[in-house]
Design an enzyme around this catalytic site. Structure first.
Site, PDB file in Angstrom:
ATOM      1  N   MET A 204       0.838  -1.197   0.000  1.00 16.94           N
ATOM      2  CA  MET A 204       0.000   0.000   0.000  1.00 16.94           C
ATOM      3  C   MET A 204       0.877   1.253   0.000  1.00 16.94           C
ATOM      4  O   MET A 204       0.389   2.359   0.266  1.00 16.94           O
ATOM      5  CB  MET A 204      -0.931  -0.001   1.207  1.00 16.94           C
ATOM      6  CG  MET A 204      -1.909  -1.176   1.159  1.00 16.94           C
ATOM      7  SD  MET A 204      -3.442  -0.842   2.014  1.00 16.94           S
ATOM      8  CE  MET A 204      -2.839  -0.562   3.667  1.00 16.94           C
ATOM      9  N   GLY A 205       2.177   1.088  -0.293  1.00 17.04           N
ATOM     10  CA  GLY A 205       3.049   2.248  -0.394  1.00 17.04           C
ATOM     11  C   GLY A 205       3.468   2.795   0.963  1.00 17.04           C
ATOM     12  O   GLY A 205       3.325   2.140   1.980  1.00 17.04           O
TER      13      GLY A 205
ATOM     14  N   GLY B 246      10.911  -2.699   5.740  1.00 16.81           N
ATOM     15  CA  GLY B 246      10.184  -3.973   5.669  1.00 16.81           C
ATOM     16  C   GLY B 246       9.816  -4.295   4.231  1.00 16.81           C
ATOM     17  O   GLY B 246      10.045  -5.413   3.735  1.00 16.81           O
ATOM     18  N   HIS B 247       9.268  -3.306   3.530  1.00  9.68           N
ATOM     19  CA  HIS B 247       8.919  -3.505   2.119  1.00  9.68           C
ATOM     20  C   HIS B 247      10.175  -3.793   1.295  1.00  9.68           C
ATOM     21  O   HIS B 247      10.174  -4.654   0.412  1.00  9.68           O
ATOM     22  CB  HIS B 247       8.242  -2.253   1.557  1.00  9.68           C
ATOM     23  CG  HIS B 247       6.941  -1.882   2.208  1.00  9.68           C
ATOM     24  ND1 HIS B 247       6.806  -0.782   3.014  1.00  9.68           N
ATOM     25  CD2 HIS B 247       5.717  -2.460   2.173  1.00  9.68           C
ATOM     26  CE1 HIS B 247       5.547  -0.682   3.429  1.00  9.68           C
ATOM     27  NE2 HIS B 247       4.869  -1.704   2.945  1.00  9.68           N
TER      28      HIS B 247
ATOM     29  N   GLY C  77       4.862 -10.312   3.859  1.00  3.30           N
ATOM     30  CA  GLY C  77       5.604 -10.186   5.113  1.00  3.30           C
ATOM     31  C   GLY C  77       4.946 -10.958   6.247  1.00  3.30           C
ATOM     32  O   GLY C  77       3.715 -10.942   6.385  1.00  3.30           O
TER      33      GLY C  77
ATOM     34  N   ASP D 282       2.200  -9.521   8.814  1.00  2.00           N
ATOM     35  CA  ASP D 282       0.754  -9.735   8.731  1.00  2.00           C
ATOM     36  C   ASP D 282       0.498 -11.238   8.669  1.00  2.00           C
ATOM     37  O   ASP D 282       0.148 -11.793   7.623  1.00  2.00           O
ATOM     38  CB  ASP D 282       0.201  -9.021   7.503  1.00  2.00           C
ATOM     39  CG  ASP D 282       0.393  -7.517   7.606  1.00  2.00           C
ATOM     40  OD1 ASP D 282      -0.441  -6.863   8.219  1.00  2.00           O
ATOM     41  OD2 ASP D 282       1.423  -7.014   7.104  1.00  2.00           O
TER      42      ASP D 282
ATOM     43  N   GLN E 119      -2.867 -12.607   7.494  1.00  2.00           N
ATOM     44  CA  GLN E 119      -2.994 -12.335   6.056  1.00  2.00           C
ATOM     45  C   GLN E 119      -2.231 -13.389   5.252  1.00  2.00           C
ATOM     46  O   GLN E 119      -2.738 -13.907   4.245  1.00  2.00           O
ATOM     47  CB  GLN E 119      -2.452 -10.937   5.775  1.00  2.00           C
ATOM     48  CG  GLN E 119      -2.254 -10.602   4.325  1.00  2.00           C
ATOM     49  CD  GLN E 119      -1.869  -9.158   4.132  1.00  2.00           C
ATOM     50  OE1 GLN E 119      -2.678  -8.243   4.314  1.00  2.00           O
ATOM     51  NE2 GLN E 119      -0.630  -8.914   3.768  1.00  2.00           N
TER      52      GLN E 119
ATOM     53  N   SER F  38       3.911   1.302   8.051  1.00  2.00           N
ATOM     54  CA  SER F  38       3.600   2.633   7.510  1.00  2.00           C
ATOM     55  C   SER F  38       2.798   3.429   8.525  1.00  2.00           C
ATOM     56  O   SER F  38       2.831   4.653   8.539  1.00  2.00           O
ATOM     57  CB  SER F  38       2.793   2.496   6.217  1.00  2.00           C
ATOM     58  OG  SER F  38       3.445   1.626   5.327  1.00  2.00           O
TER      59      SER F  38
END
Ligand code: AMP
Length: 284
Positions: free
Chosen positions: A32-33, A38-39, A149, A152, A155, A188
């Site tokens: 989600m930007g 982490g991203h 990741g 989550d 998820q 984020s």
């Protein structure tokens, strides 16, 4: 290859089909930007496991509840693109909301049962939004691998289940949680925290590391460990504890005793108005 940015589904789809024809393997990283380390770790992982790393940057309205932070979710597209490029991303797909959800949009993907507990109990339509957007991205990109990741954890469980149940034939890779040096899991949403809340929130990783220590010492009674974790979390004076739990990561069933090959401690806690999630996966 310089970073390519696509805004339209059709252009993205065409570019990916070209790559498939030239036998390039695509690793997809949905985000989600407002990217952070982490991203970046997901991007590097995708790059290492595929020929082309494709990142999506899309704040997905379908995974936010009516009173959640969709409108104020942090966004910084220029910075995201430079971070992504530095991390070896080849393609960024950043569609507009209408591109993904045209007027009259009516189709959703839902993984039953586990989508209703923990995060799903507090955010009733959240996972339906996540599985729907990821299914759409899988169809647009048709990646060989997709990287998510461990941050989550629920998820990840649901997306693996969706990929299996719906025959996506995409390898789901999971990357460990990246933390700040003081232990706070990168997110984020951490920008929402005041300095005081940011300090208070350190109890989350402290509680999770304590759980890991207790299991390593031989404690197997989850109730005992969860009580200790709760006391640590309460010492940070949170606004609310949504849950602190111990589950079997293979099924998401609640565990009374830590006697599985892997056990997962997970929690969701609010500091001020900000809701944070974190977890630790322990292999026995
Ligand atoms: P988001 O942009 O928050 O939707 O996250 C996009 C992907 O990055 C998801 O697969 C997250 O699990 C993953 N991610 C977010 N934060 C972290 C972190 N601190 N460590 C590892 N992966 C993360």
């Amino acid at each position: 290859m310089a970073l390519q940015v696509f805004r339209s589904t059709l252009d993205m789809h065409k570019a990916c089909e070209q790559l498939h024809m030239s036998r390039k393997r695509i690793g997809l990283v949905p985000t989600m930007g407002y990217l952070h380390a982490g991203h970046v770790s997901l991007f590097r992982y995708a790059r290492a496991h595929a020929d082309i790393a494709a990142a999506t940057i899309f704040v997905n309205p379908a995974q936010f509840g009516p009173n959640e932070d969709f409108k104020r979710y942090p966004r910084d597209f220029e910075h995201d693109c430079s971070l992504a490029e530095e991390a070896g991303v080849d393609i960024v797909f950043a569609p507009a909301d209408e591109e993904m959800y045209a007027p009259g949009y009516a189709s959703y993907v839902e993984v039953e049962h586990v989508s209703k507990i923990f995060e799903g109990a507090f955010r009733p339509t959240h996972f339906r939004g996540v599985t729907t957007i990821v299914a759409k991205l899988f169809n647009i990109v048709r990646p060989q691998t997709a990287v998510f990741g461990q941050k989550d954890a629920q998820q990840v469980f649901l997306l693996k289940k969706m990929a299996l149940d719906l025959n996506f034939n995409i390898e789901i890779l999971v990357v460990p949680i990246v933390r700040e040096t003081d232990g706070l899991a990168m997110s984020s949403r951490n920008v929402y925290l005041s300095n005081t809340e940011r300090q208070q929130a350190l109890v989350l990783s402290q509680a999770l590391f304590q759980a890991q220590k207790r299991v390593q010492e031989g404690e197997r009674r989850c109730g005992v460990i969860l009580d200790e974790m709760k006391n640590i979390v309460l010492s940070g004076r949170p606004a609310q504890i949504d849950y602190i739990a111990c589950v079997d990561p293979a099924t998401f069933e609640i565990l009374e005793n830590a006697l599985k090959p892997q056990i997962l401690f997970l929690l969701a806690v609010r500091f001020g108005p900000t809701r944070l999630i974190d977890n630790i996966l322990i292999s026995l």
